[in-house]
Scaffold this motif. Structure first.
Motif, PDB file in Angstrom:
ATOM      1  N   HIS A 126       0.860  -1.180   0.000  1.00  0.00           N
ATOM      2  CA  HIS A 126       0.000   0.000   0.000  1.00  0.00           C
ATOM      3  C   HIS A 126       0.897   1.230   0.000  1.00  0.00           C
ATOM      4  O   HIS A 126       1.858   1.303   0.779  1.00  0.00           O
ATOM      5  N   VAL A 127       0.586   2.206  -0.822  1.00  0.00           N
ATOM      6  CA  VAL A 127       1.297   3.484  -0.832  1.00  0.00           C
ATOM      7  C   VAL A 127       0.249   4.585  -0.898  1.00  0.00           C
ATOM      8  O   VAL A 127      -0.550   4.630  -1.831  1.00  0.00           O
ATOM      9  N   LYS A 128       0.236   5.435   0.124  1.00  0.00           N
ATOM     10  CA  LYS A 128      -0.710   6.557   0.179  1.00  0.00           C
ATOM     11  C   LYS A 128      -2.150   6.086   0.000  1.00  0.00           C
ATOM     12  O   LYS A 128      -2.941   6.685  -0.745  1.00  0.00           O
ATOM     13  N   ASN A 129      -2.495   5.016   0.653  1.00  0.00           N
ATOM     14  CA  ASN A 129      -3.837   4.437   0.633  1.00  0.00           C
ATOM     15  C   ASN A 129      -4.226   3.818  -0.711  1.00  0.00           C
ATOM     16  O   ASN A 129      -5.357   3.356  -0.877  1.00  0.00           O
ATOM     17  N   ALA A 130      -3.315   3.817  -1.686  1.00  0.00           N
ATOM     18  CA  ALA A 130      -3.520   3.025  -2.895  1.00  0.00           C
ATOM     19  C   ALA A 130      -2.918   1.640  -2.646  1.00  0.00           C
ATOM     20  O   ALA A 130      -1.995   1.487  -1.841  1.00  0.00           O
ATOM     21  N   MET A 131      -3.437   0.640  -3.325  1.00  0.00           N
ATOM     22  CA  MET A 131      -3.005  -0.728  -3.044  1.00  0.00           C
ATOM     23  C   MET A 131      -2.989  -1.558  -4.316  1.00  0.00           C
ATOM     24  O   MET A 131      -3.806  -1.368  -5.220  1.00  0.00           O
ATOM     25  N   THR A 132      -2.024  -2.484  -4.393  1.00  0.00           N
ATOM     26  CA  THR A 132      -2.036  -3.527  -5.406  1.00  0.00           C
ATOM     27  C   THR A 132      -1.681  -4.830  -4.711  1.00  0.00           C
ATOM     28  O   THR A 132      -1.384  -4.836  -3.506  1.00  0.00           O
ATOM     29  N   GLU A 133      -1.728  -5.939  -5.439  1.00  0.00           N
ATOM     30  CA  GLU A 133      -1.483  -7.224  -4.782  1.00  0.00           C
ATOM     31  C   GLU A 133      -0.657  -8.133  -5.680  1.00  0.00           C
ATOM     32  O   GLU A 133      -0.676  -8.022  -6.907  1.00  0.00           O
ATOM     33  N   TYR A 134       0.062  -9.017  -5.014  1.00  0.00           N
ATOM     34  CA  TYR A 134       0.881 -10.018  -5.697  1.00  0.00           C
ATOM     35  C   TYR A 134       0.493 -11.395  -5.167  1.00  0.00           C
ATOM     36  O   TYR A 134       0.735 -11.701  -3.989  1.00  0.00           O
ATOM     37  N   ARG A 135      -0.108 -12.194  -6.031  1.00  0.00           N
ATOM     38  CA  ARG A 135      -0.512 -13.550  -5.654  1.00  0.00           C
ATOM     39  C   ARG A 135       0.461 -14.568  -6.244  1.00  0.00           C
ATOM     40  O   ARG A 135       1.341 -14.240  -7.026  1.00  0.00           O
ATOM     41  N   GLY A 136       0.258 -15.826  -5.863  1.00  0.00           N
ATOM     42  CA  GLY A 136       1.069 -16.895  -6.423  1.00  0.00           C
ATOM     43  C   GLY A 136       2.453 -17.018  -5.829  1.00  0.00           C
ATOM     44  O   GLY A 136       3.298 -17.736  -6.368  1.00  0.00           O
ATOM     45  N   LEU A 137       2.701 -16.332  -4.721  1.00  0.00           N
ATOM     46  CA  LEU A 137       4.003 -16.419  -4.061  1.00  0.00           C
ATOM     47  C   LEU A 137       4.047 -17.638  -3.144  1.00  0.00           C
ATOM     48  O   LEU A 137       3.042 -18.010  -2.535  1.00  0.00           O
ATOM     49  N   ASP A 138       5.203 -18.236  -3.022  1.00  0.00           N
ATOM     50  CA  ASP A 138       5.356 -19.446  -2.213  1.00  0.00           C
ATOM     51  C   ASP A 138       5.614 -19.062  -0.751  1.00  0.00           C
ATOM     52  O   ASP A 138       6.683 -19.298  -0.206  1.00  0.00           O
ATOM     53  N   TYR A 139       4.586 -18.475  -0.142  1.00  0.00           N
ATOM     54  CA  TYR A 139       4.699 -17.953   1.223  1.00  0.00           C
ATOM     55  C   TYR A 139       4.472 -19.096   2.217  1.00  0.00           C
ATOM     56  O   TYR A 139       3.421 -19.216   2.834  1.00  0.00           O
ATOM     57  N   LYS A 140       5.484 -19.941   2.345  1.00  0.00           N
ATOM     58  CA  LYS A 140       5.378 -21.113   3.219  1.00  0.00           C
ATOM     59  C   LYS A 140       5.486 -20.724   4.681  1.00  0.00           C
ATOM     60  O   LYS A 140       6.181 -19.769   5.043  1.00  0.00           O
ATOM     61  N   LEU A 141       4.803 -21.503   5.513  1.00  0.00           N
ATOM     62  CA  LEU A 141       4.857 -21.274   6.953  1.00  0.00           C
ATOM     63  C   LEU A 141       6.116 -21.896   7.543  1.00  0.00           C
ATOM     64  O   LEU A 141       6.723 -22.789   6.977  1.00  0.00           O
ATOM     65  N   ASN A 142       6.504 -21.365   8.705  1.00  0.00           N
ATOM     66  CA  ASN A 142       7.613 -21.918   9.496  1.00  0.00           C
ATOM     67  C   ASN A 142       8.935 -21.966   8.728  1.00  0.00           C
ATOM     68  O   ASN A 142       9.696 -22.931   8.821  1.00  0.00           O
ATOM     69  N   MET A 143       9.199 -20.887   7.991  1.00  0.00           N
ATOM     70  CA  MET A 143      10.503 -20.742   7.360  1.00  0.00           C
ATOM     71  C   MET A 143      10.764 -19.260   7.114  1.00  0.00           C
ATOM     72  O   MET A 143       9.837 -18.458   7.027  1.00  0.00           O
ATOM     73  N   TRP A 144      12.047 -18.903   7.022  1.00  0.00           N
ATOM     74  CA  TRP A 144      12.407 -17.513   6.786  1.00  0.00           C
ATOM     75  C   TRP A 144      12.112 -17.125   5.346  1.00  0.00           C
ATOM     76  O   TRP A 144      12.372 -17.899   4.423  1.00  0.00           O
ATOM     77  N   HIS A 145      11.572 -15.928   5.173  1.00  0.00           N
ATOM     78  CA  HIS A 145      11.372 -15.346   3.850  1.00  0.00           C
ATOM     79  C   HIS A 145      12.000 -13.954   3.822  1.00  0.00           C
ATOM     80  O   HIS A 145      11.880 -13.184   4.779  1.00  0.00           O
ATOM     81  N   SER A 146      12.682 -13.648   2.730  1.00  0.00           N
ATOM     82  CA  SER A 146      13.238 -12.315   2.513  1.00  0.00           C
ATOM     83  C   SER A 146      12.325 -11.567   1.547  1.00  0.00           C
ATOM     84  O   SER A 146      12.046 -12.053   0.449  1.00  0.00           O
ATOM     85  N   ILE A 147      11.855 -10.399   1.972  1.00  0.00           N
ATOM     86  CA  ILE A 147      10.894  -9.633   1.182  1.00  0.00           C
ATOM     87  C   ILE A 147      11.389  -8.199   1.031  1.00  0.00           C
ATOM     88  O   ILE A 147      11.658  -7.515   2.025  1.00  0.00           O
TER      89      ILE A 147
END
Length: 260
Positions: A126-147
């Motif tokens: 979100h930037v200045k109350n505008a928003m976009t989204e990114y789907r399809g990411l391999d956001y696995k639980l219980n592991m480190w992610h660098s974003i």
């Protein structure tokens, strides 16, 4: 390093206490003492004691439980951003919405926000109350992610790098820089300036290596960050010299690394 920093802080606090005592004694003997100058000097000294950057290399913030009050407030070195890059590493097992980085301005609660939407299974900048989204990411639980998230006010383009892999560049908003007295929070989403926290949007897990720059990093620099190589630290937020204030149940501890 942290023990030495703490000893330095303690010595500063002791010096302030001695100065206060001496000042009060002088004021009692000399009623015409300039109280305004004395008070301003004390404020400067107390602020210096409170705002000592700490080197958190090899450390992490642990948010051990759901809470609408536990958070880390970060102190930024600048107040004007025509471009932004924010990088962090996080580790969680949450299966619900949660905030990863929240920067609010008096005019916009979501001036710069990084948020995981569990329903849509996507990361939302979100930037200045505008928003976009990114789907399809391999956001696995219980592991480190660098974003890493970049945004440029001239082009209006935002891009995310997830574990070193770039997403497409999307238009979000342009023409206006991020300005004002910003409040940066880890662990909560600000639905109002410096507040409006909800238990169901809080972060639970570990967070480390938070950096922020006032420009968009090159792909090469982002890869250096992701791979833990020698990169240029953030000039707005620097994990190696971070000013922060903890509220509630947040613990600073050694970062967990896998053993092989």
């Amino acid at each position: 390093m942290r023990k030495e920093t703490q000893r330095h802080s303690d010595r500063n606090e002791e010096a302030v206490i001695v100065y206060i005592s001496q000042s009060c004694s002088r004021c009692a003997k000399h009623p015409d003492t300039d109280f305004t100058m004395t008070f301003l000097l004390l404020l400067v000294m107390l602020t210096a004691c409170a705002a000592i950057p700490q080197d958190l290399s090899g450390k992490m913030f642990t948010f051990p439980q759901q809470s609408a009050t536990s958070l880390v407030k970060l102190t930024a070195s600048e107040l004007l951003y025509r471009a932004v890059t924010v990088c962090h590493r996080s580790f969680t097992d949450l299966k619900r919405d949660h905030a990863l980085f929240s920067l609010a301005a008096p005019s916009n609660a979501n001036e710069f926000l990084i948020f995981w939407d569990e329903t849509k299974k996507g990361l939302e900048p979100h930037v200045k109350n505008a928003m976009t989204e990114y789907r399809g990411l391999d956001y696995k639980l219980n592991m480190w992610h660098s974003i890493c998230t970049t945004w440029d006010s001239e082009s209006g383009l935002v891009q995310m790098w997830f574990d070193g892999q770039p997403t497409i560049r999307k238009f979000i908003t342009s023409g206006s820089a991020i300005t004002g007295s910003n409040i940066i929070i880890l662990g909560q989403e600000q639905d109002s300036y410096g507040g409006g926290y909800y238990l169901t949007q809080s972060f639970v897990g570990m967070m480390s290596d938070v950096h922020m720059w006032d420009h968009t990093l090159s792909p090469c620099e982002i890869h250096k960050y992701v791979d833990g190589l020698n990169f240029t630290p953030g000039n707005v937020l620097n994990w190696g010299a971070l000013e922060f204030q903890i509220t509630g149940k947040v613990i600073v501890e050694d970062k967990l690394n896998a053993c092989y």
